[in-house]
Design an enzyme around this catalytic site. Sequence first.
Site, PDB file in Angstrom:
ATOM      1  N   CYS A 162      30.001  12.583 -20.458  1.00 46.66           N
ATOM      2  CA  CYS A 162      29.603  13.995 -20.513  1.00 46.66           C
ATOM      3  C   CYS A 162      30.323  14.806 -19.442  1.00 46.66           C
ATOM      4  O   CYS A 162      30.712  15.954 -19.676  1.00 46.66           O
ATOM      5  CB  CYS A 162      28.088  14.121 -20.368  1.00 46.66           C
ATOM      6  SG  CYS A 162      27.199  13.292 -21.711  1.00 46.66           S
ATOM      7  N   THR A 163      30.537  14.204 -18.289  1.00 49.46           N
ATOM      8  CA  THR A 163      31.270  14.889 -17.220  1.00 49.46           C
ATOM      9  C   THR A 163      32.721  15.097 -17.633  1.00 49.46           C
ATOM     10  O   THR A 163      33.266  16.192 -17.487  1.00 49.46           O
ATOM     11  CB  THR A 163      31.179  14.088 -15.904  1.00 49.46           C
ATOM     12  OG1 THR A 163      29.800  13.973 -15.546  1.00 49.46           O
ATOM     13  CG2 THR A 163      31.950  14.766 -14.786  1.00 49.46           C
TER      14      THR A 163
END
Length: 153
Positions: A44-45
């Site tokens: 997600c980062t």
Amino acid sequence: MTETGQTAPDFTLPQDAGDPVTLSAQRPAPVVLYFYPKDDTSGCTKEAIAFSGLLADFEAAGARVFGISKDSVVKHGKFRCKHELSVPLLSDEAGDVCERYGVWVEKSMYGKTYMGIERATFLIDGEGRIARIWRKVKVPGHAEEVLEAVRAL
């Protein structure tokens, strides 16, 4: 389940850095909605950094980009600050928008099943119709692929 060609389900969600965002109010700009499982996790980062890195290109193409997860506005704010993200993050804590877009699904990890957000992206055209859907997204190269689709609208 949402499908290409149908009108995108409208919503209003709070964002981490400002006023609530209403999807239909973004017209006639195309909109990219990327749904992701959880703030500050590896994939997600990387995805948020990729979309943030291309945000100026999306804006030059006339599009708006929003990330959506069930994390709180406060968590989104910390996530954005920690990684210097420029993409606005919308909080769907109740999960209603995730349900309407069909991304709240049964998942499996290490033999255990659980409910979670499927990494998926929706490209919505200037008339509010879903132009393209990416499901079960693999992060590398994804933001670039979405940008090309925006440019092709």
